[in-house]
Write a protein that holds these residues in place. Sequence first.
Motif, PDB file in Angstrom:
ATOM      1  N   ALA A   1      36.282 -13.756  81.915  1.00 31.33           N
ATOM      2  CA  ALA A   1      36.638 -14.923  82.128  1.00 31.33           C
ATOM      3  C   ALA A   1      38.173 -15.193  82.219  1.00 31.33           C
ATOM      4  CB  ALA A   1      36.064 -16.364  81.244  1.00 31.33           C
ATOM      5  N   ASN A   2      38.982 -14.284  81.160  1.00 34.92           N
ATOM      6  CA  ASN A   2      40.263 -14.533  80.793  1.00 34.92           C
ATOM      7  C   ASN A   2      41.154 -13.563  81.759  1.00 34.92           C
ATOM      8  OD1 ASN A   2      40.903 -16.434  78.695  1.00 34.92           O
ATOM      9  ND2 ASN A   2      38.734 -15.946  78.268  1.00 34.92           N
ATOM     10  N   ARG A   3      40.545 -12.384  82.298  1.00 37.36           N
ATOM     11  CA  ARG A   3      41.300 -11.358  82.914  1.00 37.36           C
ATOM     12  C   ARG A   3      41.625 -11.922  84.136  1.00 37.36           C
ATOM     13  NH1 ARG A   3      37.844  -8.045  86.187  1.00 37.36           N
ATOM     14  NH2 ARG A   3      39.479  -6.394  86.210  1.00 37.36           N
ATOM     15  N   LEU A   4      42.653 -11.012  84.736  1.00 35.30           N
ATOM     16  CA  LEU A   4      42.877 -11.580  86.123  1.00 35.30           C
ATOM     17  C   LEU A   4      42.666 -10.055  86.800  1.00 35.30           C
ATOM     18  CD1 LEU A   4      46.434 -13.189  85.894  1.00 35.30           C
ATOM     19  CD2 LEU A   4      44.243 -14.147  86.131  1.00 35.30           C
ATOM     20  N   PRO A   5      41.681 -10.190  87.579  1.00 33.85           N
ATOM     21  CA  PRO A   5      41.254  -8.795  88.322  1.00 33.85           C
ATOM     22  C   PRO A   5      42.270  -8.174  89.221  1.00 33.85           C
ATOM     23  CG  PRO A   5      39.245 -10.539  88.198  1.00 33.85           C
ATOM     24  CD  PRO A   5      40.699 -11.217  87.828  1.00 33.85           C
ATOM     25  N   ILE A   6      42.603  -7.089  88.915  1.00 34.02           N
ATOM     26  CA  ILE A   6      43.584  -6.331  89.734  1.00 34.02           C
ATOM     27  C   ILE A   6      43.254  -5.054  90.025  1.00 34.02           C
ATOM     28  CG2 ILE A   6      45.992  -5.604  90.235  1.00 34.02           C
ATOM     29  CD1 ILE A   6      46.675  -8.020  88.279  1.00 34.02           C
ATOM     30  N   GLU A   7      42.582  -4.795  91.299  1.00 33.56           N
ATOM     31  CA  GLU A   7      41.974  -3.660  91.337  1.00 33.56           C
ATOM     32  C   GLU A   7      42.824  -2.231  91.191  1.00 33.56           C
ATOM     33  OE1 GLU A   7      39.335  -1.438  95.076  1.00 33.56           O
ATOM     34  OE2 GLU A   7      39.879  -3.314  95.141  1.00 33.56           O
ATOM     35  N   ASN A   8      43.849  -2.311  91.742  1.00 37.87           N
ATOM     36  CA  ASN A   8      44.962  -0.996  91.608  1.00 37.87           C
ATOM     37  C   ASN A   8      46.005  -1.423  91.060  1.00 37.87           C
ATOM     38  OD1 ASN A   8      43.228   1.313  92.487  1.00 37.87           O
ATOM     39  ND2 ASN A   8      43.386  -0.001  94.606  1.00 37.87           N
ATOM     40  N   PRO A   9      46.300  -1.525  89.659  1.00 35.55           N
ATOM     41  CA  PRO A   9      47.617  -2.144  89.357  1.00 35.55           C
ATOM     42  C   PRO A   9      48.619  -1.273  89.323  1.00 35.55           C
ATOM     43  CG  PRO A   9      45.735  -2.222  87.398  1.00 35.55           C
ATOM     44  CD  PRO A   9      45.132  -1.627  88.718  1.00 35.55           C
ATOM     45  N   LYS A  10      49.645  -2.037  89.872  1.00 35.93           N
ATOM     46  CA  LYS A  10      50.858  -1.263  90.424  1.00 35.93           C
ATOM     47  C   LYS A  10      52.107  -1.224  89.155  1.00 35.93           C
ATOM     48  CE  LYS A  10      53.789  -5.013  92.634  1.00 35.93           C
ATOM     49  NZ  LYS A  10      52.946  -6.309  92.003  1.00 35.93           N
ATOM     50  N   ASP A  11      51.983  -1.860  88.190  1.00 36.59           N
ATOM     51  CA  ASP A  11      52.886  -1.687  87.164  1.00 36.59           C
ATOM     52  C   ASP A  11      52.018  -1.922  85.879  1.00 36.59           C
ATOM     53  OD1 ASP A  11      53.021  -4.463  87.018  1.00 36.59           O
ATOM     54  OD2 ASP A  11      54.551  -4.754  88.190  1.00 36.59           O
ATOM     55  N   GLY A  12      52.917  -2.045  84.570  1.00 37.65           N
ATOM     56  CA  GLY A  12      52.381  -2.169  83.282  1.00 37.65           C
ATOM     57  C   GLY A  12      51.890  -3.581  83.220  1.00 37.65           C
TER      58      GLY A  12
ATOM     59  N   GLU B   1      56.260  -4.963  83.773  1.00 40.67           N
ATOM     60  CA  GLU B   1      56.418  -4.922  85.278  1.00 40.67           C
ATOM     61  C   GLU B   1      57.560  -3.791  85.659  1.00 40.67           C
ATOM     62  OE1 GLU B   1      58.786  -8.808  84.271  1.00 40.67           O
ATOM     63  OE2 GLU B   1      56.876  -7.482  83.437  1.00 40.67           O
ATOM     64  N   GLU B   2      58.414  -3.357  84.809  1.00 44.06           N
ATOM     65  CA  GLU B   2      59.260  -2.402  85.130  1.00 44.06           C
ATOM     66  C   GLU B   2      58.833  -0.839  84.793  1.00 44.06           C
ATOM     67  OE1 GLU B   2      63.484  -3.799  84.166  1.00 44.06           O
ATOM     68  OE2 GLU B   2      62.373  -4.851  82.656  1.00 44.06           O
ATOM     69  N   LEU B   3      57.593  -0.749  84.304  1.00 39.87           N
ATOM     70  CA  LEU B   3      57.107   0.581  83.640  1.00 39.87           C
ATOM     71  C   LEU B   3      55.706   0.934  84.462  1.00 39.87           C
ATOM     72  CD1 LEU B   3      57.370  -0.054  79.878  1.00 39.87           C
ATOM     73  CD2 LEU B   3      58.531   1.685  81.279  1.00 39.87           C
ATOM     74  N   HIS B   4      55.564   2.129  84.734  1.00 39.21           N
ATOM     75  CA  HIS B   4      54.138   2.639  85.332  1.00 39.21           C
ATOM     76  C   HIS B   4      53.058   1.934  84.648  1.00 39.21           C
ATOM     77  CE1 HIS B   4      55.797   6.541  87.205  1.00 39.21           C
ATOM     78  NE2 HIS B   4      56.090   5.644  87.844  1.00 39.21           N
ATOM     79  N   ALA B   5      51.989   1.622  85.508  1.00 40.20           N
ATOM     80  CA  ALA B   5      50.746   0.847  84.983  1.00 40.20           C
ATOM     81  C   ALA B   5      50.276   1.826  84.020  1.00 40.20           C
ATOM     82  CB  ALA B   5      49.941   0.792  86.159  1.00 40.20           C
ATOM     83  N   SER B   6      50.672   3.220  84.020  1.00 34.14           N
ATOM     84  CA  SER B   6      49.729   4.089  82.966  1.00 34.14           C
ATOM     85  C   SER B   6      50.397   3.835  81.493  1.00 34.14           C
ATOM     86  CB  SER B   6      50.221   5.576  83.760  1.00 34.14           C
ATOM     87  OG  SER B   6      51.526   5.757  83.625  1.00 34.14           O
ATOM     88  N   VAL B   7      51.386   3.338  81.481  1.00 33.55           N
ATOM     89  CA  VAL B   7      52.031   3.309  80.205  1.00 33.55           C
ATOM     90  C   VAL B   7      51.171   2.327  79.281  1.00 33.55           C
ATOM     91  CG1 VAL B   7      53.921   2.396  78.775  1.00 33.55           C
ATOM     92  CG2 VAL B   7      54.416   3.695  80.978  1.00 33.55           C
TER      93      VAL B   7
ATOM     94  N   ASN C   1      58.863   5.581  84.742  1.00 39.56           N
ATOM     95  CA  ASN C   1      58.927   4.731  85.973  1.00 39.56           C
ATOM     96  C   ASN C   1      59.150   5.468  87.056  1.00 39.56           C
ATOM     97  OD1 ASN C   1      61.675   4.878  86.057  1.00 39.56           O
ATOM     98  ND2 ASN C   1      62.117   3.064  85.167  1.00 39.56           N
ATOM     99  N   SER C   2      59.297   4.843  88.217  1.00 44.35           N
ATOM    100  CA  SER C   2      59.534   5.568  89.568  1.00 44.35           C
ATOM    101  C   SER C   2      60.724   6.500  89.786  1.00 44.35           C
ATOM    102  CB  SER C   2      59.029   4.667  90.929  1.00 44.35           C
ATOM    103  OG  SER C   2      57.808   4.010  90.934  1.00 44.35           O
ATOM    104  N   ARG C   3      61.735   5.615  89.263  1.00 50.90           N
ATOM    105  CA  ARG C   3      63.138   6.177  89.234  1.00 50.90           C
ATOM    106  C   ARG C   3      63.310   7.370  88.652  1.00 50.90           C
ATOM    107  NH1 ARG C   3      66.669   8.632  91.951  1.00 50.90           N
ATOM    108  NH2 ARG C   3      68.675   8.444  91.189  1.00 50.90           N
ATOM    109  N   ASN C   4      62.837   7.512  87.100  1.00 50.51           N
ATOM    110  CA  ASN C   4      62.995   8.653  86.340  1.00 50.51           C
ATOM    111  C   ASN C   4      61.918   9.732  86.764  1.00 50.51           C
ATOM    112  OD1 ASN C   4      64.796   7.580  84.524  1.00 50.51           O
ATOM    113  ND2 ASN C   4      63.144   6.359  83.637  1.00 50.51           N
ATOM    114  N   GLN C   5      60.899   9.480  87.586  1.00 49.48           N
ATOM    115  CA  GLN C   5      60.033  10.358  88.038  1.00 49.48           C
ATOM    116  C   GLN C   5      60.812  11.261  89.164  1.00 49.48           C
ATOM    117  OE1 GLN C   5      56.993  11.251  86.518  1.00 49.48           O
ATOM    118  NE2 GLN C   5      56.945  12.934  87.629  1.00 49.48           N
ATOM    119  N   GLU C   6      61.394  10.310  89.936  1.00 48.00           N
ATOM    120  CA  GLU C   6      62.158  11.057  91.056  1.00 48.00           C
ATOM    121  C   GLU C   6      63.287  12.111  90.674  1.00 48.00           C
ATOM    122  OE1 GLU C   6      63.696   8.085  93.402  1.00 48.00           O
ATOM    123  OE2 GLU C   6      61.706   6.902  94.066  1.00 48.00           O
ATOM    124  N   ILE C   7      64.041  11.645  89.618  1.00 45.27           N
ATOM    125  CA  ILE C   7      64.873  12.375  89.004  1.00 45.27           C
ATOM    126  C   ILE C   7      64.229  13.515  88.236  1.00 45.27           C
ATOM    127  CG2 ILE C   7      66.929  12.496  87.168  1.00 45.27           C
ATOM    128  CD1 ILE C   7      67.232   9.577  87.416  1.00 45.27           C
TER     129      ILE C   7
END
Length: 385
Positions: free
Chosen positions: A123-134, A164-170, A319-325
């Motif tokens: 009832a309280n969660r906001l369903p997001i199928e593929n979270p794009k960030d933390g 929101e500035e970090l990978h969802a995996s964190v 995050n994406s930028r660090n992963q690129e480096i």
Amino acid sequence: MRSADIVIIGAGISGSVLAERYASIGKKVLVIEKRDHIAGNCYDYIDENGILVSKYGAHLFHTNEEDVWEYVNQFSDWYDWEHRVLAKVDEKLVPIPVNITTVNQLFGLELSSEKEMSEWLEANRLPIENPKDGREAVLNKVGNELYEKMFRHYTKKQWDKYPEELHASVLERIPVRNNFDDRYFSDKYQALPKNGYTQIFKNLLSNPNIDVLLNTDYFDIADELGSYEKLFYTGPIDRFFNFKHSLDEKLEYRSINFVSETVDAEFFQENSVVNYPGTEVDFTRIIEYKHFGNQKSDKTTIVREFTVDEGEPYYPVPNSRNQEIYNLYKEEADKLTDVYFVGRLANYKYFNMDQAFKNALDLFSSLEPQHKFDGTPKVSAQENI
């Protein structure tokens, strides 16, 4: 000119396991460590209050990996320790991970079953199928209210970035429970070494085939090393390549400032670890080491942890930028022959302790398949302790 069959940079988990494995098959191993002690971030010692404390934050061993458990039991006796963490939220001390008790205490509810907790979460969660960030990862699990109370500001203090500035995996790796289980981990094996972690590393590195150089920066003596069969590097990968891909924007690491204090009391807090996820203080948590192992002392030692940008690197910032480096450095690393990058900083990846052991054991097995660790004790832990 120093010569060895195997050269290892770093005497933490990855380096020490590889040193032990190679020494056990007769290789001469040179371990180069820039700090003045072995054991890496696991280093612990008896402080002025007679309490076993960890210099670089509490380390809790937990694993489901049978081979890892068999391996570490060669080098220490262990006692069971099911770790629990409390968080100070709205002037209440509530258990984390989030469970039924957490929700009941924060929202004045009387949930009593897994069914009721699951219904509350739904009832309280906001369903997001593929979270794009933390942020989306947390909202998908627990919704906005718990996100604001327990995750948003703690993440900012921990990483100097909002979710929101970090990978969802964190944040996806943080468990949420629909029962009353208040253990921080749920692994099959959860334990602490009876004589501390440093003793484990002494045992790992006790083979006469291993030579350890402390207070030595590899980059200061690299030209003095003779020939070797293999080199294993466990430090920051960008340092190895002299930051060649980081001229404009460096790989980010988070460090920790540990502020220790002696308190003239039997205990300071009711639990070994209390997190502070809000903005009322700028530290992330207080650790009271006396709770571990039922230690006795007239006084107690507490350590406040402040995460900072500068200092010894502890955590890669995913995050994406660090992963690129990092990928640029990974391409350079893959071109090298008989040079291997292993561990949290070299792989720019967060590892739990057991994952670090597993990673090193698996690397050794892949390189030396005829000597793969089979779980058979080579030494008695009792003899070395």
